[in-house]
Motif scaffolding. Structure first.
Motif, PDB file in Angstrom:
ATOM      1  N   THR A   1       0.832  -1.200   0.000  1.00 25.75           N
ATOM      2  CA  THR A   1       0.000   0.000   0.000  1.00 25.75           C
ATOM      3  C   THR A   1       0.867   1.251   0.000  1.00 25.75           C
ATOM      4  N   ALA A   2       1.931   1.241   0.778  1.00 24.57           N
ATOM      5  CA  ALA A   2       2.832   2.390   0.811  1.00 24.57           C
ATOM      6  C   ALA A   2       3.431   2.642  -0.565  1.00 24.57           C
ATOM      7  N   LEU A   3       3.849   1.585  -1.226  1.00 26.11           N
ATOM      8  CA  LEU A   3       4.453   1.746  -2.549  1.00 26.11           C
ATOM      9  C   LEU A   3       3.436   2.198  -3.596  1.00 26.11           C
ATOM     10  N   LEU A   4       2.240   1.636  -3.525  1.00 25.69           N
ATOM     11  CA  LEU A   4       1.225   1.946  -4.540  1.00 25.69           C
ATOM     12  C   LEU A   4       0.491   3.251  -4.295  1.00 25.69           C
ATOM     13  N   VAL A   5       0.391   3.672  -3.043  1.00 24.30           N
ATOM     14  CA  VAL A   5      -0.401   4.864  -2.735  1.00 24.30           C
ATOM     15  C   VAL A   5       0.460   6.012  -2.221  1.00 24.30           C
ATOM     16  N   LEU A   6       1.250   5.747  -1.191  1.00 31.08           N
ATOM     17  CA  LEU A   6       1.986   6.847  -0.570  1.00 31.08           C
ATOM     18  C   LEU A   6       3.080   7.421  -1.459  1.00 31.08           C
ATOM     19  N   LEU A   7       3.873   6.574  -2.073  1.00 27.19           N
ATOM     20  CA  LEU A   7       4.976   7.112  -2.880  1.00 27.19           C
ATOM     21  C   LEU A   7       4.492   7.987  -4.036  1.00 27.19           C
ATOM     22  N   PRO A   8       3.497   7.544  -4.829  1.00 24.70           N
ATOM     23  CA  PRO A   8       2.994   8.452  -5.868  1.00 24.70           C
ATOM     24  C   PRO A   8       2.370   9.726  -5.289  1.00 24.70           C
ATOM     25  N   ALA A   9       1.663   9.599  -4.170  1.00 27.58           N
ATOM     26  CA  ALA A   9       1.046  10.777  -3.553  1.00 27.58           C
ATOM     27  C   ALA A   9       2.114  11.774  -3.132  1.00 27.58           C
ATOM     28  N   PHE A  10       3.161  11.291  -2.499  1.00 22.69           N
ATOM     29  CA  PHE A  10       4.204  12.198  -2.050  1.00 22.69           C
ATOM     30  C   PHE A  10       5.009  12.755  -3.221  1.00 22.69           C
ATOM     31  N   PHE A  11       5.130  12.010  -4.301  1.00 23.01           N
ATOM     32  CA  PHE A  11       5.767  12.536  -5.508  1.00 23.01           C
ATOM     33  C   PHE A  11       4.986  13.747  -6.022  1.00 23.01           C
ATOM     34  N   PHE A  12       3.654  13.609  -6.092  1.00 23.48           N
ATOM     35  CA  PHE A  12       2.834  14.714  -6.576  1.00 23.48           C
ATOM     36  C   PHE A  12       2.839  15.887  -5.602  1.00 23.48           C
ATOM     37  N   ILE A  13       2.889  15.605  -4.305  1.00 21.48           N
ATOM     38  CA  ILE A  13       2.991  16.676  -3.314  1.00 21.48           C
ATOM     39  C   ILE A  13       4.307  17.419  -3.506  1.00 21.48           C
ATOM     40  N   ARG A  14       5.369  16.674  -3.733  1.00 12.68           N
ATOM     41  CA  ARG A  14       6.691  17.281  -3.927  1.00 12.68           C
ATOM     42  C   ARG A  14       6.704  18.135  -5.197  1.00 12.68           C
ATOM     43  N   MET A  15       6.100  17.630  -6.257  1.00  9.13           N
ATOM     44  CA  MET A  15       6.027  18.396  -7.506  1.00  9.13           C
ATOM     45  C   MET A  15       5.176  19.655  -7.320  1.00  9.13           C
ATOM     46  N   TYR A  16       4.112  19.543  -6.577  1.00  9.09           N
ATOM     47  CA  TYR A  16       3.234  20.671  -6.267  1.00  9.09           C
ATOM     48  C   TYR A  16       4.045  21.767  -5.580  1.00  9.09           C
ATOM     49  N   SER A  17       4.841  21.355  -4.616  1.00  7.12           N
ATOM     50  CA  SER A  17       5.689  22.286  -3.885  1.00  7.12           C
ATOM     51  C   SER A  17       6.793  22.839  -4.788  1.00  7.12           C
ATOM     52  N   TYR A  18       7.368  21.987  -5.621  1.00  6.69           N
ATOM     53  CA  TYR A  18       8.482  22.370  -6.488  1.00  6.69           C
ATOM     54  C   TYR A  18       8.087  23.478  -7.470  1.00  6.69           C
ATOM     55  N   ILE A  19       6.865  23.402  -7.999  1.00  6.47           N
ATOM     56  CA  ILE A  19       6.450  24.424  -8.973  1.00  6.47           C
ATOM     57  C   ILE A  19       6.000  25.718  -8.290  1.00  6.47           C
ATOM     58  N   GLY A  20       6.123  25.754  -6.972  1.00  5.56           N
ATOM     59  CA  GLY A  20       5.898  26.995  -6.252  1.00  5.56           C
ATOM     60  C   GLY A  20       4.514  27.188  -5.667  1.00  5.56           C
ATOM     61  N   LEU A  21       3.684  26.176  -5.717  1.00  6.90           N
ATOM     62  CA  LEU A  21       2.366  26.300  -5.123  1.00  6.90           C
ATOM     63  C   LEU A  21       2.459  26.017  -3.622  1.00  6.90           C
ATOM     64  N   ALA A  22       1.738  26.788  -2.854  1.00  7.44           N
ATOM     65  CA  ALA A  22       1.781  26.627  -1.399  1.00  7.44           C
ATOM     66  C   ALA A  22       1.042  25.356  -0.994  1.00  7.44           C
ATOM     67  N   LEU A  23       1.642  24.611  -0.107  1.00 13.11           N
ATOM     68  CA  LEU A  23       0.985  23.411   0.410  1.00 13.11           C
ATOM     69  C   LEU A  23      -0.102  23.809   1.398  1.00 13.11           C
ATOM     70  N   PRO A  24      -1.244  23.130   1.332  1.00 10.72           N
ATOM     71  CA  PRO A  24      -2.316  23.501   2.255  1.00 10.72           C
ATOM     72  C   PRO A  24      -1.966  23.231   3.713  1.00 10.72           C
ATOM     73  N   LEU A  25      -1.183  22.212   3.975  1.00 11.51           N
ATOM     74  CA  LEU A  25      -0.772  21.881   5.342  1.00 11.51           C
ATOM     75  C   LEU A  25       0.740  21.796   5.390  1.00 11.51           C
ATOM     76  N   LYS A  26       1.337  22.683   6.129  1.00 12.12           N
ATOM     77  CA  LYS A  26       2.793  22.697   6.231  1.00 12.12           C
ATOM     78  C   LYS A  26       3.268  21.587   7.159  1.00 12.12           C
ATOM     79  N   PRO A  27       4.260  20.805   6.723  1.00 10.34           N
ATOM     80  CA  PRO A  27       4.833  19.805   7.631  1.00 10.34           C
ATOM     81  C   PRO A  27       5.658  20.503   8.706  1.00 10.34           C
ATOM     82  N   PRO A  28       5.804  19.861   9.849  1.00 12.99           N
ATOM     83  CA  PRO A  28       6.586  20.482  10.916  1.00 12.99           C
ATOM     84  C   PRO A  28       8.071  20.520  10.568  1.00 12.99           C
TER      85      PRO A  28
END
Length: 164
Positions: A26-53
């Motif tokens: 589940t981590a490989l199929l769901v979390l890794l792609p999700a975090f890839f897209f979150i990282r790309m979202y952040s990389y292109i300069g869009l603000a993340l809705p929830l900032k990690p600590p």
């Protein structure tokens, strides 16, 4: 009743190896792609809705213990072990359709999970927690134990902090 308390471990011997395999898959199929897209979202300069600590190196061990014992364990006991389990049991008794009841219970407990996060953070963007909650609910339904969604919840929180 004590017998109604949700199973945290699936027996006296602990978590089955197949449960760990399910977490890893589940981590490989769901979390890794999700975090890839979150990282790309952040990389292109869009603000993340929830900032990690931001965790300093000397605070990491304490933060990890906190995430496991004070976040993942109690949240999964309450949202999956209490709300999802009891909602599912109630719906089965009314509809006599176990699959539909299970799906409805997963969605309802995930909605309550997201709503709680919105209220606690005072941030409507916290509603995004509905998506991982669906995964946690499915893992609980699939394995019948809270150990698996607890591990996945912990892993999701840690990966979110580490990736960003």
């Amino acid at each position: 009743r004590i017998s109604d308390f949700p199973k945290i471990l699936p027996g006296d011997s602990g978590v089955a190896p197949s449960d760990f395999k399910l977490v890893i898959k589940t981590a490989l199929l769901v979390l890794l792609p999700a975090f890839f897209f979150i990282r790309m979202y952040s990389y292109i300069g869009l603000a993340l809705p929830l900032k990690p600590p931001q965790i300093a190196g000397n605070e990491l061990a304490g933060w990890l213990i906190y995430q496991l014992l004070y976040v993942a364990v109690p949240e999964e006991i309450f949202f999956r072990g209490f709300i999802q389990k009891n909602t599912g049991a109630f719906l089965v008794s009314r509809t006599h359709k176990p699959q539909l009841a299970a799906l409805s219970a997963i969605v309802m407990s995930s909605a309550v999970f997201a709503l709680a996060h919105i209220i606690i953070t005072a941030n409507p963007a916290a509603g995004i927690t509905f998506l991982p909650a669906i995964m946690f609910g499915w893992l609980y339904f699939k394995t019948g134990t809270l150990a698996v969604p607890i591990l996945m919840h912990f892993a999701a929180n840690v990966f979110y902090m580490l990736v960003l």
